[in-house]
Design a protein around this motif. Structure first.
Motif, mmCIF file in Angstrom:
data_model
loop_
_atom_site.group_PDB
_atom_site.id
_atom_site.type_symbol
_atom_site.label_atom_id
_atom_site.label_comp_id
_atom_site.label_asym_id
_atom_site.label_seq_id
_atom_site.Cartn_x
_atom_site.Cartn_y
_atom_site.Cartn_z
ATOM 1 N N GLN A 12 0.829 -1.700 -0.019
ATOM 2 C CA GLN A 12 0.464 -0.018 0.327
ATOM 3 C C GLN A 12 1.114 1.464 0.097
ATOM 4 O OE1 GLN A 12 -3.486 -0.738 0.132
ATOM 5 N NE2 GLN A 12 -3.235 1.475 -0.047
ATOM 6 N N GLU A 13 0.485 1.886 -1.070
ATOM 7 C CA GLU A 13 1.191 3.662 -0.679
ATOM 8 C C GLU A 13 0.568 4.685 0.527
ATOM 9 O OE1 GLU A 13 1.823 7.504 -2.722
ATOM 10 O OE2 GLU A 13 0.377 6.380 -3.788
ATOM 11 N N PRO A 14 1.840 4.638 1.543
ATOM 12 C CA PRO A 14 2.120 4.748 3.099
ATOM 13 C C PRO A 14 1.444 6.720 2.246
ATOM 14 C CG PRO A 14 4.117 4.974 2.599
ATOM 15 C CD PRO A 14 2.695 4.349 1.062
ATOM 16 N N PRO A 15 0.895 7.397 3.736
ATOM 17 C CA PRO A 15 0.759 8.947 3.754
ATOM 18 C C PRO A 15 2.395 9.647 3.266
ATOM 19 C CG PRO A 15 0.327 7.970 5.405
ATOM 20 C CD PRO A 15 0.580 6.463 4.510
ATOM 21 N N VAL A 16 1.733 10.471 2.376
ATOM 22 C CA VAL A 16 2.843 11.511 2.610
ATOM 23 C C VAL A 16 3.500 11.926 3.545
ATOM 24 C CG1 VAL A 16 3.225 11.487 -0.271
ATOM 25 C CG2 VAL A 16 1.925 13.348 0.787
ATOM 26 N N HIS A 17 4.753 11.819 3.781
ATOM 27 C CA HIS A 17 5.448 12.304 4.799
ATOM 28 C C HIS A 17 7.291 12.753 4.756
ATOM 29 C CE1 HIS A 17 6.940 8.851 4.670
ATOM 30 N NE2 HIS A 17 7.520 8.888 5.775
ATOM 31 N N TYR A 18 7.266 13.429 6.154
ATOM 32 C CA TYR A 18 8.484 14.069 6.132
ATOM 33 C C TYR A 18 8.925 14.199 7.695
ATOM 34 C CZ TYR A 18 6.974 18.184 8.077
ATOM 35 O OH TYR A 18 6.103 19.226 8.882
ATOM 36 N N HIS A 19 10.382 14.338 7.794
ATOM 37 C CA HIS A 19 10.735 14.113 9.263
ATOM 38 C C HIS A 19 12.325 15.718 9.764
ATOM 39 C CE1 HIS A 19 10.078 9.623 7.996
ATOM 40 N NE2 HIS A 19 10.601 9.995 7.829
ATOM 41 N N PRO A 20 11.376 16.626 10.084
ATOM 42 C CA PRO A 20 12.237 17.597 10.033
ATOM 43 C C PRO A 20 13.407 17.684 10.656
ATOM 44 C CG PRO A 20 10.401 16.863 11.564
ATOM 45 C CD PRO A 20 10.697 16.101 10.890
ATOM 46 N N ALA A 60 6.798 9.331 0.557
ATOM 47 C CA ALA A 60 6.183 8.272 0.113
ATOM 48 C C ALA A 60 6.915 6.742 -0.221
ATOM 49 C CB ALA A 60 5.201 8.206 0.241
ATOM 50 N N MET A 61 7.367 6.189 0.392
ATOM 51 C CA MET A 61 7.752 4.479 -0.496
ATOM 52 C C MET A 61 6.500 4.103 -0.552
ATOM 53 S SD MET A 61 10.994 5.010 0.234
ATOM 54 C CE MET A 61 12.594 6.332 0.590
ATOM 55 N N TRP A 62 6.796 2.627 -1.331
ATOM 56 C CA TRP A 62 5.961 0.642 -1.223
ATOM 57 C C TRP A 62 6.183 0.550 -2.791
ATOM 58 C CZ3 TRP A 62 4.482 5.705 -3.877
ATOM 59 C CH2 TRP A 62 4.126 6.119 -5.036
ATOM 60 N N ASN A 63 5.854 -0.532 -2.844
ATOM 61 C CA ASN A 63 6.473 -1.414 -3.600
ATOM 62 C C ASN A 63 5.032 -2.085 -4.142
ATOM 63 O OD1 ASN A 63 7.451 -3.458 -5.646
ATOM 64 N ND2 ASN A 63 7.348 -5.697 -3.259
ATOM 65 N N SER A 64 4.743 -1.618 -5.864
ATOM 66 C CA SER A 64 3.900 -1.768 -6.832
ATOM 67 C C SER A 64 4.046 -2.521 -7.376
ATOM 68 C CB SER A 64 3.969 -0.087 -7.643
ATOM 69 O OG SER A 64 4.768 0.157 -8.324
ATOM 70 N N SER A 65 5.422 -3.489 -6.924
ATOM 71 C CA SER A 65 5.738 -4.985 -8.579
ATOM 72 C C SER A 65 4.670 -6.126 -7.922
ATOM 73 C CB SER A 65 6.741 -4.562 -8.849
ATOM 74 O OG SER A 65 7.693 -5.479 -7.232
#
Length: 183
Positions: A42-50, A89-94
């Protein structure tokens, strides 16, 4: 608390994380992990690390990345450097698993966030894409705002909303971490 070679698996997202070096091992300088993504994750929510930098190296399969609004696919051998405050965001779509060597600098308490969110999924306290309910999110985002922030809505809006509802969440028994998830 995470320890060297501990593995956690999120049954909802299918992501497995193996801790290679923890906060304790590196005196807080680095959190190093091996992350395995199941096929069609699943594609996770877009986020960032301050305040943190992340480095990723795909060691097997391919990883889809959304970074600053652009989507790209990384293949085995490719690497990605994510500076603080970069939305991603990172996920595996393969259709094959993907394995990623993942480093976070400095470690801070990222391992607690990962253990807590995985534990919530293991306890059946997330939805079908692995997100906990709104009150739990408010606690998590407040507790871990120095290591993880959602990209939307703007952080100041999140801070106001989450701070306002924190007392309700605590009164209803929610916590930002649960001891049985973090050892």
């Amino acid at each position: 608390m995470a320890f060297r070679n501990k593995e956690i698996t999120n049954p909802v997202t299918g992501q497995t994380i193996k801790f290679l070096q923890t906060t304790k091992d590196t005196n807080g300088a680095l959190l190093e992990m091996l992350s395995t993504y199941r096929a069609f994750s699943q594609e996770p929510p877009v986020h960032y690390h301050p305040y943190q930098t992340e480095d990723f190296v795909v060691t097997e399969g391919e990883l889809t990345v959304r970074i600053n609004g652009e989507k790209k696919v990384l293949q085995a051998g490719d690497s990605l450097h994510v500076a603080p405050n970069v939305v991603h965001a990172m996920w595996n779509s393969s259709d094959q698993k993907a394995v990623v060597h993942w480093k976070v600098y400095p470690a801070r308490d990222t391992e607690y966030l990962l253990e807590t969110t995985t534990g919530l999924a293991c306890d059946g306290k997330t939805n079908k894409i692995g997100m906990p309910g709104f009150l739990q999110i408010a606690l998590l985002m407040s507790r871990f705002s120095d290591v993880f922030r959602l990209a939307k809505p703007p952080y100041i809006i999140q801070k106001i909303i989450f701070t306002t509802i924190l007392p309700v969440a605590y009164l209803l028994g929610y916590r930002s971490t649960y001891q049985h998830h973090i050892d």
